[in-house]
Design a protein around this motif. Structure first.
Motif, short mmCIF file in Angstrom:
data_model
loop_
_atom_site.label_atom_id
_atom_site.label_comp_id
_atom_site.label_asym_id
_atom_site.label_seq_id
_atom_site.Cartn_x
_atom_site.Cartn_y
_atom_site.Cartn_z
N LEU A 58 0.84 -1.20 0.00
CA LEU A 58 0.00 0.00 0.00
C LEU A 58 0.87 1.25 0.00
O LEU A 58 0.60 2.21 -0.74
N GLU A 59 1.92 1.23 0.82
CA GLU A 59 2.78 2.41 0.93
C GLU A 59 3.49 2.74 -0.38
O GLU A 59 3.68 3.91 -0.71
N LEU A 60 3.88 1.70 -1.13
CA LEU A 60 4.53 1.93 -2.41
C LEU A 60 3.57 2.62 -3.38
O LEU A 60 3.94 3.58 -4.07
N ALA A 61 2.33 2.12 -3.44
CA ALA A 61 1.33 2.72 -4.33
C ALA A 61 1.04 4.16 -3.92
O ALA A 61 0.94 5.06 -4.77
N GLU A 62 0.92 4.38 -2.62
CA GLU A 62 0.62 5.73 -2.13
C GLU A 62 1.77 6.70 -2.42
O GLU A 62 1.55 7.85 -2.80
N GLN A 63 2.98 6.23 -2.22
CA GLN A 63 4.14 7.08 -2.48
C GLN A 63 4.23 7.47 -3.96
O GLN A 63 4.51 8.62 -4.29
N GLN A 64 3.99 6.51 -4.84
CA GLN A 64 4.04 6.81 -6.27
C GLN A 64 2.98 7.83 -6.65
O GLN A 64 3.23 8.73 -7.46
N ALA A 65 1.79 7.70 -6.04
CA ALA A 65 0.73 8.67 -6.32
C ALA A 65 1.09 10.05 -5.76
O ALA A 65 0.87 11.07 -6.43
N ARG A 66 1.64 10.07 -4.57
CA ARG A 66 2.01 11.34 -3.94
C ARG A 66 3.08 12.06 -4.76
O ARG A 66 3.00 13.27 -4.98
N GLU A 67 4.09 11.32 -5.20
CA GLU A 67 5.17 11.94 -5.98
C GLU A 67 4.68 12.44 -7.33
O GLU A 67 5.24 13.39 -7.89
N ALA A 68 3.64 11.80 -7.86
CA ALA A 68 3.07 12.24 -9.14
C ALA A 68 2.06 13.37 -8.97
O ALA A 68 1.63 13.98 -9.95
N ILE A 182 10.70 0.51 -14.67
CA ILE A 182 10.79 0.96 -13.28
C ILE A 182 12.18 1.54 -12.98
O ILE A 182 12.30 2.64 -12.43
N TYR A 183 13.21 0.81 -13.36
CA TYR A 183 14.57 1.27 -13.07
C TYR A 183 14.94 2.50 -13.89
O TYR A 183 15.65 3.40 -13.40
N ALA A 184 14.46 2.57 -15.11
CA ALA A 184 14.75 3.74 -15.96
C ALA A 184 14.13 5.00 -15.38
O ALA A 184 14.63 6.11 -15.61
N ALA A 185 13.04 4.84 -14.63
CA ALA A 185 12.37 5.99 -14.01
C ALA A 185 13.04 6.38 -12.69
O ALA A 185 12.57 7.32 -12.01
N GLY A 186 14.10 5.66 -12.31
CA GLY A 186 14.77 5.96 -11.06
C GLY A 186 14.05 5.45 -9.84
O GLY A 186 14.28 5.92 -8.72
N GLN A 187 13.17 4.46 -10.04
CA GLN A 187 12.42 3.88 -8.94
C GLN A 187 12.88 2.45 -8.66
O GLN A 187 13.61 1.84 -9.46
N LEU A 188 12.45 1.93 -7.52
CA LEU A 188 12.73 0.55 -7.16
C LEU A 188 11.41 -0.20 -7.02
O LEU A 188 10.43 0.36 -6.53
N PRO A 189 11.36 -1.47 -7.41
CA PRO A 189 10.15 -2.26 -7.20
C PRO A 189 10.05 -2.67 -5.74
O PRO A 189 10.98 -2.46 -4.95
N HIS A 190 8.94 -3.24 -5.35
CA HIS A 190 8.75 -3.72 -3.98
C HIS A 190 9.86 -4.70 -3.61
O HIS A 190 10.33 -5.48 -4.45
N TYR A 191 10.27 -4.66 -2.35
CA TYR A 191 11.42 -5.46 -1.91
C TYR A 191 11.22 -6.96 -2.07
O TYR A 191 12.20 -7.72 -2.15
N ALA A 192 9.97 -7.42 -2.13
CA ALA A 192 9.73 -8.86 -2.27
C ALA A 192 10.32 -9.38 -3.58
O ALA A 192 10.74 -10.55 -3.64
N TYR A 193 10.35 -8.54 -4.62
CA TYR A 193 10.94 -8.98 -5.88
C TYR A 193 12.44 -9.19 -5.73
O TYR A 193 13.03 -10.04 -6.41
N LEU A 194 13.06 -8.43 -4.86
CA LEU A 194 14.49 -8.60 -4.63
C LEU A 194 14.77 -9.91 -3.89
O LEU A 194 15.89 -10.42 -3.92
N LEU A 195 13.73 -10.45 -3.24
CA LEU A 195 13.84 -11.75 -2.58
C LEU A 195 13.61 -12.90 -3.56
O LEU A 195 13.81 -14.06 -3.22
N GLY A 196 13.16 -12.55 -4.76
CA GLY A 196 12.91 -13.57 -5.78
C GLY A 196 11.45 -13.82 -6.08
O GLY A 196 11.10 -14.73 -6.84
#
Length: 268
Positions: A58-68, A182-196
């Motif tokens: 939820l926080e990731l979605a909210e942050q992206q909306a806030r920054e936009a 995502i990376y080209a926009a200077g953003q990071l995906p949710h950390y769960a993806y970094l876990l695989g």
């Protein structure tokens, strides 16, 4: 991406609702659509699953909306995933208690319908008559999703003077292209993806990979224990493979310490 139909909706001032789970596809979809849709016509909507969704989604979605600089809305169902499971077990004990590919009421009851309800309220409050519901479903994910129409009128919601379309803007993108956006926009995906993880939103999904389930069990051992207990009580397995969570993950559940374990939900 922008067809004559989409251009017409933009020109007519339609509200574009970004259904944002906090996952990579929603994130990439929003990055791309912000390039072509005026912020004043955007509403980001997140269907909160409470403790059943990955922390930070939820926080990731909210942050992206806030920054936009666009509006952000949270929709909540009146029941949870396990509430649904135990209700089905109580009322139809001879039918599998967990959702399946053919009976995916978890998607409709916990995500799609709550968001649609809140969007209708938003439209009424702001005098909006046209809406385009944007979802980050991709053809690469499954044969069923590959067959979905990229653009269509949602007849059930197109009533009371409303015109409601559904649009799959990134339907043809690959997973690699999604992460690249995502990376080209200077953003990071949710950390769960970094876990695989391959999927996000629900910690334990009926379509999850074994790796997803293992990550979920390690990140949320108390919730994993509740799901294992639900399988034991109902006699049905959660995963579409029809193997138990313990069989799939090789992880034994810890003692449940949650406020209302699964066996208490069954009695409520």
């Amino acid at each position: 991406m922008i067809t004559p139909e989409i251009k017409a909706e933009i020109d007519q001032g339609a509200l574009f609702v970004f259904n944002h789970s906090g996952g990579k596809d929603s994130q990439a979809m929003m990055i791309e659509l912000l390039k072509v849709i005026p912020p004043r016509q955007i509403l980001v909507a997140h269907a909160s699953l409470g403790r059943f969704e990955w922390d930070g989604a939820l926080e990731l979605a909210e942050q992206q909306a806030r920054e936009a600089g666009v509006h952000f809305l949270v929709a909540r169902a009146k029941k949870s995933f396990l509430d649904m499971v135990f209700h089905r077990f109580r009322t139809k004990p001879t039918v599998p208690s967990f959702p399946s590919n053919s009976t995916r009421q978890c998607t409709s009851d916990l995500k799609r319908d709550p968001i649609a309800r809140e969007v209708r309220r938003y439209m009424k409050a702001h005098g909006i008559k046209r809406v385009v519901s944007c979802m980050g479903l991709r053809a690469q994910e499954s044969p069923n999703r590959a067959k979905k129409k990229v653009w269509q009128l949602h007849i059930r919601n197109s009533i009371a003077g409303r015109t409601w379309h559904e649009w799959l803007p990134i339907h043809q993108l690959s997973q690699e292209e999604v992460f690249a956006i995502i990376y080209a926009a200077g953003q990071l995906p949710h950390y769960a993806y970094l876990l695989g993880n391959e999927r996000l939103s629900c910690v334990f999904c009926i379509f999850a990979s074994v790796k997803d389930l293992i990550n979920g069990a390690r990140a949320r051992p108390e919730l994993y224990a509740e799901f294992c207990e639900a399988e034991t009580i109902t006699g049905y397995t959660m995963h579409q493979s029809r193997k138990s969570l313990i069989e799939l993950t090789g992880i034994q559940p810890v003692t449940i310490r949650s406020a209302q374990p699964a066996h208490e939900k069954l009695a409520s």
